[in-house]
Design a protein around this motif. Structure first.
Motif, PDB file in Angstrom:
ATOM      1  N   VAL A  20      -4.684   5.330  16.577  1.00 43.88           N
ATOM      2  CA  VAL A  20      -4.443   3.880  16.563  1.00 43.88           C
ATOM      3  C   VAL A  20      -4.579   3.332  15.145  1.00 43.88           C
ATOM      4  CG1 VAL A  20      -5.412   1.670  17.327  1.00 43.88           C
ATOM      5  CG2 VAL A  20      -5.036   3.508  18.970  1.00 43.88           C
ATOM      6  N   TRP A  21      -5.599   3.800  14.418  1.00 39.06           N
ATOM      7  CA  TRP A  21      -5.808   3.341  13.043  1.00 39.06           C
ATOM      8  C   TRP A  21      -4.626   3.722  12.160  1.00 39.06           C
ATOM      9  CZ3 TRP A  21      -7.125   6.299   8.523  1.00 39.06           C
ATOM     10  CH2 TRP A  21      -7.503   5.525   7.430  1.00 39.06           C
ATOM     11  N   THR A  22      -4.167   4.966  12.265  1.00 37.29           N
ATOM     12  CA  THR A  22      -3.039   5.422  11.453  1.00 37.29           C
ATOM     13  C   THR A  22      -1.765   4.669  11.823  1.00 37.29           C
ATOM     14  OG1 THR A  22      -4.053   7.605  11.338  1.00 37.29           O
ATOM     15  CG2 THR A  22      -1.748   7.454  10.719  1.00 37.29           C
ATOM     16  N   ARG A  23      -1.563   4.458  13.106  1.00 34.45           N
ATOM     17  CA  ARG A  23      -0.358   3.750  13.544  1.00 34.45           C
ATOM     18  C   ARG A  23      -0.376   2.293  13.092  1.00 34.45           C
ATOM     19  NH1 ARG A  23       2.013   3.104  19.599  1.00 34.45           N
ATOM     20  NH2 ARG A  23       4.022   2.345  18.922  1.00 34.45           N
ATOM     21  N   SER A  24      -1.543   1.668  13.112  1.00 36.94           N
ATOM     22  CA  SER A  24      -1.610   0.272  12.659  1.00 36.94           C
ATOM     23  C   SER A  24      -1.322   0.165  11.165  1.00 36.94           C
ATOM     24  CB  SER A  24      -2.966  -0.335  12.995  1.00 36.94           C
ATOM     25  OG  SER A  24      -3.989   0.300  12.276  1.00 36.94           O
ATOM     26  N   MET A  25      -1.761   1.143  10.386  1.00 40.19           N
ATOM     27  CA  MET A  25      -1.444   1.138   8.956  1.00 40.19           C
ATOM     28  C   MET A  25       0.042   1.403   8.727  1.00 40.19           C
ATOM     29  SD  MET A  25      -4.048   0.455   7.189  1.00 40.19           S
ATOM     30  CE  MET A  25      -5.632   0.006   7.801  1.00 40.19           C
ATOM     31  N   PHE A  42     -11.041 -10.292   5.791  1.00 37.27           N
ATOM     32  CA  PHE A  42      -9.958  -9.782   4.978  1.00 37.27           C
ATOM     33  C   PHE A  42      -8.912  -9.194   5.907  1.00 37.27           C
ATOM     34  CE2 PHE A  42     -12.807  -9.546   1.245  1.00 37.27           C
ATOM     35  CZ  PHE A  42     -11.957 -10.145   0.331  1.00 37.27           C
ATOM     36  N   LEU A  43      -7.662  -9.563   5.684  1.00 36.64           N
ATOM     37  CA  LEU A  43      -6.556  -8.993   6.430  1.00 36.64           C
ATOM     38  C   LEU A  43      -5.669  -8.230   5.460  1.00 36.64           C
ATOM     39  CD1 LEU A  43      -5.548 -11.988   8.702  1.00 36.64           C
ATOM     40  CD2 LEU A  43      -6.917 -10.000   9.305  1.00 36.64           C
ATOM     41  N   LEU A  44      -5.265  -7.061   5.854  1.00 33.99           N
ATOM     42  CA  LEU A  44      -4.361  -6.249   5.056  1.00 33.99           C
ATOM     43  C   LEU A  44      -2.942  -6.673   5.408  1.00 33.99           C
ATOM     44  CD1 LEU A  44      -4.323  -3.917   3.030  1.00 33.99           C
ATOM     45  CD2 LEU A  44      -4.253  -2.354   4.963  1.00 33.99           C
ATOM     46  N   VAL A  45      -2.236  -7.278   4.457  1.00 33.67           N
ATOM     47  CA  VAL A  45      -0.900  -7.825   4.703  1.00 33.67           C
ATOM     48  C   VAL A  45       0.173  -6.771   4.468  1.00 33.67           C
ATOM     49  CG1 VAL A  45       0.736  -9.606   4.002  1.00 33.67           C
ATOM     50  CG2 VAL A  45      -1.705 -10.121   4.104  1.00 33.67           C
ATOM     51  N   SER A  46       0.026  -5.999   3.417  1.00 32.91           N
ATOM     52  CA  SER A  46       0.979  -4.930   3.115  1.00 32.91           C
ATOM     53  C   SER A  46       0.215  -3.784   2.461  1.00 32.91           C
ATOM     54  CB  SER A  46       2.097  -5.428   2.201  1.00 32.91           C
ATOM     55  OG  SER A  46       1.560  -5.830   0.961  1.00 32.91           O
ATOM     56  N   ILE A  47       0.827  -2.615   2.498  1.00 35.18           N
ATOM     57  CA  ILE A  47       0.159  -1.428   1.967  1.00 35.18           C
ATOM     58  C   ILE A  47       1.136  -0.664   1.076  1.00 35.18           C
ATOM     59  CG2 ILE A  47       0.739   0.013   3.963  1.00 35.18           C
ATOM     60  CD1 ILE A  47      -2.065   1.277   3.649  1.00 35.18           C
ATOM     61  N   GLY A  48       0.616  -0.183  -0.041  1.00 32.76           N
ATOM     62  CA  GLY A  48       1.438   0.579  -0.974  1.00 32.76           C
ATOM     63  C   GLY A  48       1.640   2.008  -0.499  1.00 32.76           C
ATOM     64  N   HIS A  49       2.594   2.686  -1.104  1.00 33.18           N
ATOM     65  CA  HIS A  49       2.916   4.059  -0.704  1.00 33.18           C
ATOM     66  C   HIS A  49       1.759   5.021  -0.967  1.00 33.18           C
ATOM     67  CE1 HIS A  49       7.029   3.206   0.345  1.00 33.18           C
ATOM     68  NE2 HIS A  49       7.145   2.491  -0.781  1.00 33.18           N
ATOM     69  N   PHE A  50       1.096   4.860  -2.098  1.00 33.41           N
ATOM     70  CA  PHE A  50      -0.019   5.758  -2.408  1.00 33.41           C
ATOM     71  C   PHE A  50      -1.169   5.569  -1.419  1.00 33.41           C
ATOM     72  CE2 PHE A  50      -3.993   6.755  -4.667  1.00 33.41           C
ATOM     73  CZ  PHE A  50      -3.771   8.118  -4.853  1.00 33.41           C
ATOM     74  N   ARG A  51      -1.465   4.325  -1.082  1.00 34.78           N
ATOM     75  CA  ARG A  51      -2.530   4.070  -0.102  1.00 34.78           C
ATOM     76  C   ARG A  51      -2.136   4.590   1.275  1.00 34.78           C
ATOM     77  NH1 ARG A  51      -6.645  -0.312  -1.542  1.00 34.78           N
ATOM     78  NH2 ARG A  51      -6.166  -0.634  -3.722  1.00 34.78           N
ATOM     79  N   MET A  52      -0.858   4.527   1.607  1.00 29.92           N
ATOM     80  CA  MET A  52      -0.415   5.073   2.894  1.00 29.92           C
ATOM     81  C   MET A  52      -0.600   6.585   2.909  1.00 29.92           C
ATOM     82  SD  MET A  52       0.612   3.847   5.668  1.00 29.92           S
ATOM     83  CE  MET A  52       0.365   4.965   7.017  1.00 29.92           C
ATOM     84  N   PHE A  53      -0.352   7.224   1.775  1.00 31.03           N
ATOM     85  CA  PHE A  53      -0.620   8.653   1.655  1.00 31.03           C
ATOM     86  C   PHE A  53      -2.107   8.934   1.871  1.00 31.03           C
ATOM     87  CE2 PHE A  53      -2.046  12.059  -1.201  1.00 31.03           C
ATOM     88  CZ  PHE A  53      -1.446  13.142  -0.579  1.00 31.03           C
TER      89      PHE A  53
END
Length: 119
Positions: A20-25, A42-53
């Motif tokens: 669930v955590w991975t899918r939400s990211m 704090f809400l995470l609005v968008s995530i960069g490619h490196f952070r997704m990695f």
């Protein structure tokens, strides 16, 4: 036998939390990482490619830890015959399973908060 079932359910719950955590990211837009402060959160609005990695890397590590604890826990549970010791062992293994998730969440929150204050 009930201890084995409880242990398998605990590990299954942890695996579900990981997915669930991975899918939400994964559902977040891929831009530079942005946080939004609303309602004392704090809400995470968008995530960069490196952070997704890093999310995927951390997920694989968490899955490896969960499966390792499953194997070790099952081996220990099948060796025991006393029901009291069996329940204590399931509680200890459940705590060991919960610690990495809580530590990772705590570390990530502090790191993100400090980084957002800098820039």
């Amino acid at each position: 036998m009930a201890g084995v079932v409880v242990w398998i359910l605990l590990v299954g719950r942890e695996m579900m939390h990981i997915l669930v955590w991975t899918r939400s990211m994964w559902a977040l837009p891929r831009r530079s990482t942005r946080f939004l402060w609303t309602g004392h959160r704090f809400l995470l609005v968008s995530i960069g490619h490196f952070r997704m990695f890093l999310v995927f890397l951390l997920s694989f590590v968490r899955i490896g830890v969960a499966l390792s604890l499953l194997a070790v826990g099952l081996r220990q549970l099948f060796r025991l015959t006393s029901p009291n010791v069996l329940l204590i062992l399931v509680a200890v293994l459940g705590f060991a399973l919960d610690v990495p998730r809580r530590a990772a969440l705590h570390f990530y929150t502090i790191y993100s908060f400090n980084r957002s204050l800098r820039g």
